[in-house]
Design a protein around this motif. Sequence first.
Motif: not given
Length: 219
Positions: A160-164, A192-196, A201-208
Amino acid sequence: MENPIEDMYEGQSVPELKRKKVGLISIDIQYHDAAIGYGFFKDAKREDHSYYFDRLDDVVFPTVNKLQELFRSEGLEVIHVRIEALTADGRDRSLEHKRIGCHVPKGSKAAEIMPQVAPKDDEIVLSKTASGVFNSTNLEYVLRNLGIDQLVTVGVLTNECIETAVRDGADKGFTMYIVDEGTAALTPELHESSMKVLNGVYGYRVSAEQIIDMVKNSK
């Protein structure tokens, strides 16, 4: 089934962080969204949302706190965002929030940021009344004034708000990093769906741990 679009972005290198150009933004980790007895969880039982609240307690809160302390120690900005109306009756809320019954009165307990990740000193706190922080606050103006063009993003809800925020930030030219352990949705599937969708595309999935290393080695 294989997804050729997702596969296209797999394995992309994550852009390095630039010293003094990066900030940490924590979205909606407040009583309204992260505590039983408030907001959409006002009449809920914890066992009905055990995955979500266990993830907050065991993963998200410790991760966000660790990243906040790192950014503070490095002299980098920590920015907090919360849902909170400008008025007690919420007449200023967005039409979206009125439609879905999202009302966090000004100065209410629901508007308070959870103590595990609360602001310190004069850290910036922005209040919004829509899903998109860029749409309903002066965040972009503030970031431009601070010279920040990279945002490490944590908070709820991922889908929701993170993805937006990530989509809007990318459209406005910011490099968006989404910390896996620093975000949560109501189910692992939604997260997981939002992260994928967002990753590459819009950002980068990263670990802490990636972010910690990148901050310490930033120039």
